[in-house]
Design a protein around this motif. Structure first.
Motif, mmCIF file in Angstrom:
data_model
loop_
_atom_site.group_PDB
_atom_site.id
_atom_site.type_symbol
_atom_site.label_atom_id
_atom_site.label_comp_id
_atom_site.label_asym_id
_atom_site.label_seq_id
_atom_site.Cartn_x
_atom_site.Cartn_y
_atom_site.Cartn_z
ATOM 1 N N LEU A 33 0.620 -1.079 -0.134
ATOM 2 C CA LEU A 33 0.583 0.337 0.320
ATOM 3 C C LEU A 33 0.939 1.255 -0.203
ATOM 4 C CD1 LEU A 33 -2.245 -1.450 2.547
ATOM 5 C CD2 LEU A 33 -3.377 -1.282 -0.252
ATOM 6 N N GLU A 36 0.158 3.843 -2.890
ATOM 7 C CA GLU A 36 -1.502 4.539 -2.218
ATOM 8 C C GLU A 36 -1.353 5.190 -1.558
ATOM 9 O OE1 GLU A 36 -5.473 5.641 -2.357
ATOM 10 O OE2 GLU A 36 -3.619 4.977 -4.079
ATOM 11 N N ARG A 39 0.319 8.918 -2.132
ATOM 12 C CA ARG A 39 -0.542 9.377 -3.059
ATOM 13 C C ARG A 39 -1.467 10.091 -2.309
ATOM 14 N NH1 ARG A 39 -5.156 9.698 -5.340
ATOM 15 N NH2 ARG A 39 -5.794 7.947 -4.023
ATOM 16 N N ARG A 40 -1.984 9.666 -1.293
ATOM 17 C CA ARG A 40 -3.081 9.928 -0.574
ATOM 18 C C ARG A 40 -1.840 11.451 0.419
ATOM 19 N NH1 ARG A 40 -7.598 6.647 2.003
ATOM 20 N NH2 ARG A 40 -7.999 4.782 -0.232
#
Length: 90
Positions: A33, A36, A39-40
């Motif tokens: 993860l 992700e 990215r967040r």
């Protein structure tokens, strides 16, 4: 016993109990993860990606005062919210 000695004793007892309350999580549990989570957190503090990735993996909130996690798609709890919750549970 002087107050400083009492304070040190309390700290030592807390540190001795910590391994019973907190467990390390192997990197491979949340490593997938990383993209992700990064990215967040883009444009914020991306070095915090492991905490966000683990929260995503475990589907759990993050206890933090760090505003970088706000708006990351994971619920956050601040210390004052935790205190209110724990007080109401008694």
């Amino acid at each position: 016993m002087p107050p400083d000695a009492i304070h040190q004793l309390v700290e030592q007892e807390a540190l001795e109990k910590l391994p019973k309350l907190v467990a390390p999580v192997p990197h491979d549990v949340y490593a997938d993860l990383e993209p992700e989570a990064r990215r967040r957190l883009a444009g914020r503090d991306e070095v915090d990606w492991p905490f966000l990735a683990l929260a995503l993996q475990l589907d759990c909130p993050i206890w933090t005062e760090d505003h970088d996690f706000f708006g990351s798609g994971v619920a956050t709890w601040t210390t004052d919210q935790i205190e209110i919750y724990l007080a109401s549970a008694l």
